[in-house]
Write a protein that holds these residues in place. Structure first.
Motif, short mmCIF file in Angstrom:
data_model
loop_
_atom_site.label_atom_id
_atom_site.label_comp_id
_atom_site.label_asym_id
_atom_site.label_seq_id
_atom_site.Cartn_x
_atom_site.Cartn_y
_atom_site.Cartn_z
N ALA A 1 -35.66 -36.71 42.39
CA ALA A 1 -35.80 -35.46 42.88
C ALA A 1 -36.46 -34.46 41.82
CB ALA A 1 -34.45 -34.86 43.37
N MET A 2 -35.93 -34.68 40.65
CA MET A 2 -36.62 -33.83 39.52
C MET A 2 -38.01 -34.22 39.26
SD MET A 2 -33.47 -33.63 36.54
CE MET A 2 -31.85 -32.63 36.99
N ARG A 3 -38.51 -35.51 39.53
CA ARG A 3 -39.52 -35.96 39.07
C ARG A 3 -40.51 -35.46 40.15
NH1 ARG A 3 -40.70 -40.28 36.20
NH2 ARG A 3 -38.51 -41.14 37.01
N ARG A 4 -40.03 -35.40 41.45
CA ARG A 4 -40.82 -34.79 42.52
C ARG A 4 -40.94 -33.36 42.40
NH1 ARG A 4 -37.75 -38.26 46.00
NH2 ARG A 4 -36.38 -36.53 46.57
N GLU A 5 -40.21 -32.66 42.06
CA GLU A 5 -40.19 -31.29 41.88
C GLU A 5 -41.19 -30.75 40.96
OE1 GLU A 5 -37.12 -29.37 43.60
OE2 GLU A 5 -37.66 -27.27 42.58
N MET A 6 -41.01 -31.56 39.77
CA MET A 6 -42.04 -31.29 38.71
C MET A 6 -43.12 -31.71 39.10
SD MET A 6 -42.12 -30.65 35.29
CE MET A 6 -41.02 -31.23 33.92
N VAL B 1 -46.53 -28.98 38.87
CA VAL B 1 -47.68 -29.25 38.05
C VAL B 1 -48.83 -28.99 39.20
CG1 VAL B 1 -48.82 -30.74 36.66
CG2 VAL B 1 -46.37 -30.41 36.12
N ALA B 2 -48.64 -29.78 40.05
CA ALA B 2 -49.85 -29.81 41.08
C ALA B 2 -50.12 -28.52 41.49
CB ALA B 2 -49.49 -30.58 42.31
N ASP B 3 -49.29 -27.55 41.50
CA ASP B 3 -49.48 -26.42 42.06
C ASP B 3 -50.08 -25.36 40.87
OD1 ASP B 3 -48.79 -26.99 44.52
OD2 ASP B 3 -46.94 -26.24 44.35
N GLY B 4 -50.00 -26.02 39.71
CA GLY B 4 -50.27 -24.89 38.73
C GLY B 4 -49.06 -24.06 38.25
#
Lengths: 366, 366, 366, 366
Positions: free
Chosen positions: A193-198, A202-205
């Motif tokens: 879940a942390m990885r997805r959130e991260m 990042v993808a959203d800048g």
């Protein structure tokens, strides 16, 4: 009593800027005869250093520490220990465009207001890079505590218990998990879940905040001094003094404010072991009563705000207070909370070393 | 650098126990020529003093302050100001029965462990009565700040924003409400819920925790020093050092840890006033960036645990670690959080006076 | 870190003016469980108190000390000990005539320059009356040191070795003589010369300077910390901080500057006792090498200027810098050096208590 | 509050050993915007550095200083300034033979007693080489004071006024002479006698002590804080903390103890200039009254013992307390007093910078 130092006996003064020649510290007050070599310090630096993985800054600093003083024949002499970490991978041109802009959420505006000058490159003194020096000092504190019978068994472990809205399970703490994932998360089940959130951030800048929890076991009872040097007060000071920290809790923390006394008080029962520290039947207090360690586990949580540097354009002003837009490039951690984990550990080692020495000074006159 | 003192320039050392002859403090480092009389200090003490209403301890202390030094002709001389508050309404026999028992949630166990001796009467040094001395000192700090043009407009106001589970509305802060109810609650609409929660707890022989919020307006930008003396770090230290405190937040605090950078950063816009402090479009930071005041409102929240003294029987042990039951009689506040309100204000006055003087020392060399 | 305090662990903050309600101090950092009562402190105060004989001020202060905190059941608790000495025999009208004049040799001129306000009565804070508080604190330090095996045998004795031009013989030090004459002179054979010198000065409306020597025996080796907290550096600081002090020497002092190394170095020989401290064949060093006690006798000398208050008319200026004549009436010691003897002893007790606790903090990790 | 640091606002922490990789310091608390480059510091180091002439150690250290932090664009940033001086000409084999012997007059014996470990090479931390770091810091203090109008005209000059028994004339001080002879002697007429005394001592395998006098002009009135931080108390502390120092005097010093008040008091007369500082008709006080600068010349004298390292054989013991003879080879100054001259100047710059900032903090509230 310098501004950039902490501790009354085991004291540490740090120096250095993100893009200057070096960061470092002077550890003063360490007892003599503590075995100490650069290899004792390097692993702690390696753990927090940049360039370590996909979710931290791409800046690649080897962070090699050199001991410049205070050690002879592999042992401390009781004199100041200067630790030096040279900066090698500065890319100051990243900052040229930012010189006249206040980066939102950063210290630029207040540094200019206070000092009338600011080393904009990498945030200068306000950079989290300063914490490398604290981590190095923390490794010395850990070695010092290992020399005393009362404190040789202290274990300090921190972990990231939330990253944005992704949370570790409260009961799921596994020491072994912490170093097995790039988030220092003690709950292997929360890593995905942390990885997805991260990745989404990042993808959203964008960037994320997080909460670091630290647990200290093996503490002797009796550490902590009155009033402003209560154990929890010093923990609050030094953890709130970390870059991006916005809150500190001990034990049940803010939840205790919603509880009743009958639920929040920790009852005591005759310990089978005969040891005072084992008499507590619960630990809402988080290991501290009246500012002094009970000998139970010390529990600390630190809230860290999201990294202020984000690629998404933001509204800001220039130093002349004219409107401007800013998108912060450069190499930044998407969540400073991740690398705060070893730094919080270092804070605790420093605090405990100092309080242990302070306590020794006065105890058992006869 | 005494254990019981705070501040680098405007410093305060307190002394005294709950049931000794007096509590008091020595304020050292106050500038000269500050108008000061006992009447400047007494109102602050009256506000926090026991005996003031149905929801605080029945102990009735007049809390009359005497200035023993440092003032001549109604002005400070630049020398130490000793403030003395005599204790008059001790009822030490209340404590005779407790001498060999550790009261759960109290400092008894740790004080015995650390010092090998403890003034059990009223908790001795660990009593919240010590905060009377801090409140007196805070009143001096307030007077001192009023003498400087840059700080003359500072306003510090605290209020109780939650008592147990009864919460003030976040948007409902009314300065005028605070002193109009016995809970120092800034939201008149929440007072009735607090009263009910308090009465229920008292009826159950129980106690409540609460959260105090403080707001400081009129701050100049630039207060706060590096690292461990960041403005927010010192606030954390001194507020966590209060009796029963378990958590401290600045600005959005723990909520910031769940936010993204794009939401948490405070954008800046050209201020119509031309004043730097007015450039921020929001205040998630709570008035501090990089440990230095922005000039916006400083926002602090302190979590206080429920009063540990409760009438309900609890499990505990004796000093010999034998099992025992305890029901704490005596005269106690059902919620220490209530009377913490003026104490948190005092902490902020003390911190701001010290940081203002520290900042003056170095600023504007030319 | 208040301005008026000393010590890093065993710390003392004093307060109070000559003609205010009281002088006193807060001793913070004293170990717990030290037996302490007012009777332990009173004798030291009685020894320095005014009104004691023909050669000191006629002001008659009983100097009764009260312990306001930090002691329970006759033992220290580890918490701040407030000692209060009320002023009773102020005669402030003596000073009315002086209000607009700078008394030569006094702090009036500099206090006005620094603070813009000055409590002229008795010199206010600059009065030697402040030292009563230090003497009281010194008595606590002495009791604290007596609790530790390593320091229980420390003996501190001071004496007046010169008064004006009347000098004690260097080899004639007799501990028993010190309290047997009104000058605290360790050489009975020099007392008559001191008396004559004193009477002549008084007859002339004049005053005398003098030199106090202190000797400390029974010191353990190892006390003193690096650089600015060397044992001799702290002695120099605290003795030069005494009213009227103009010079401090350790061991051979200024005479060492005229010696050659071969004569000034203290040779070492195998001690019959097997004790390190007995290995030195001489003691030019005065008990300190590298800022650390050798275990030999610590020898300190302090030069005190003549009392500035004299009946003889002097040239001075008003606060408006107009010329004036002044003859200082009031009740003054003709030689402040005399009553400095117990004060120098107190300084040494305070210094040694602090350094002993500091040394304990770090020594013998294993 | 590290052991090896000084100053409350302008603070300096030094580190490093004689034969380690480097000596250096961290200057913390320097105001921002002070112009500072390595070239501002180097001349002070060049003046004290070894290898400079026939009468100092033959060790040849270039003593090049590097600024590692706290300066950007040629100006201080208000953050810690780390100054590093690498050691290059260590000859540690000189010391191998000494490892188990206590050198008379040195700190070897006490360092072993205190710490249980000692870096024997060059005296390790107890070496006068540590003062290079203090001299570098002093140069920063001087630059900082130059930025403030009130302190821009301060001039600090020290000179060697006696070497062994060769003395400069009291009235013969010539600033221009100081740097024109290898002894830093302010009296050209005394240089020949000093040279003869030095050559005789060297020929005899012996060493000499000396007295350094320092004079500070252009001081504003009002510097110095109460009690233990009186200007003269801090001067005494920091000068006695210098290697080999055994005595410190202010103004008439020990001579004042033999004077009468009528002769020692400095009368005041209406100053033609209208300036308070010009009102004093003499300066027995040496520029300090009540611990606060009068604005007159500050006069300080420091007694330094002969260099303990001498070629002449001496009696000593081994670390096992067995008898031994020792002749100290290596490269030593025959009189440490000579090179103490620039170090005493540095101490004064450091003290004045700190006291100036402290005084600014509180003065003129309105």
């Amino acid at each position: 009593m310098s501004f950039n130092s902490c501790g009354r006996i085991f004291s540490v003064a740090t120096f250095g800027e993100s893009h200057g020649p070096a960061v470092g510290c002077v550890v003063d007050g360490c007892p003599a005869l503590v075995p100490l070599a650069e290899e004792d310090i390097q692993p702690a630096l390696d753990r927090r250093r940049p360039g370590g993985g996909p979710h931290v800054t791409a800046r690649n600093e080897p962070d090699r520490v050199r001991i410049l003083s205070g050690v002879v024949d592999g042992k401390t002499t009781g004199h100041p220990i200067c630790l030096l970490i040279e900066n090698t991978d500065q890319r100051s041109k990243d900052y040229a465009a930012l010189e006249r802009l206040y980066r939102p959420g950063h210290a630029d505006a207040t540094y200019w207001a206070k000092y009338g000058i600011h080393d904009i490159r990498g945030g200068g003194r306000s950079s989290a890079r300063e914490t490398a020096a604290r981590v190095a000092a923390g490794a010395v504190a850990k070695k010092a505590l290992a020399q005393f019978a009362e404190t040789a068994d202290i274990r300090v472990r921190a972990g990231l218990i939330s990253l944005g809205t992704a949370c570790a399970g409260a009961a799921a703490w596994d020491d072994g998990a912490v170093d097995a994932n790039p988030f220092f998360c003690p709950d292997a089940g929360a890593v995905e879940a942390m990885r997805r959130e991260m990745e989404a951030a990042v993808a959203d800048g964008d960037s994320l905040g997080g909460v670091v929890e630290a647990r200290v076991d093996g503490l002797p009872a009796g550490l902590g001094e009155p009033l402003h040097d209560k154990l929890d007060a010093r923990v609050a000071q030094m953890c709130m003094g970390l870059n991006a920290a916005k809150g500190v809790e001990i034990g049940d923390g803010f939840a205790a404010a919603r509880a009743r006394g009958s639920a929040n008080n920790d009852p005591m029962r005759r310990p089978g072991s005969g040891r005072f520290e084992d008499a507590f039947a619960s630990n809402h207090a988080g290991g501290v009563l009246g500012g002094i360690s009970t000998g139970q586990r010390l529990v600390v949580r630190v809230a860290l705000k999201p990294t202020p540097s984000i690629a998404t354009p933001q509204k800001t002003v220039t130093r002349d207070l004219e409107n401007a837009d800013i998108a912060v490039s450069g190499r930044h951690d998407p969540a400073v909370a991740v690398r705060a984990v070893p730094v919080v550990e270092a804070m605790l080692w420093l605090i405990l070393a100092d309080f242990h020495l302070l306590h020794r000074a006065r105890k058992n006159p006869r």
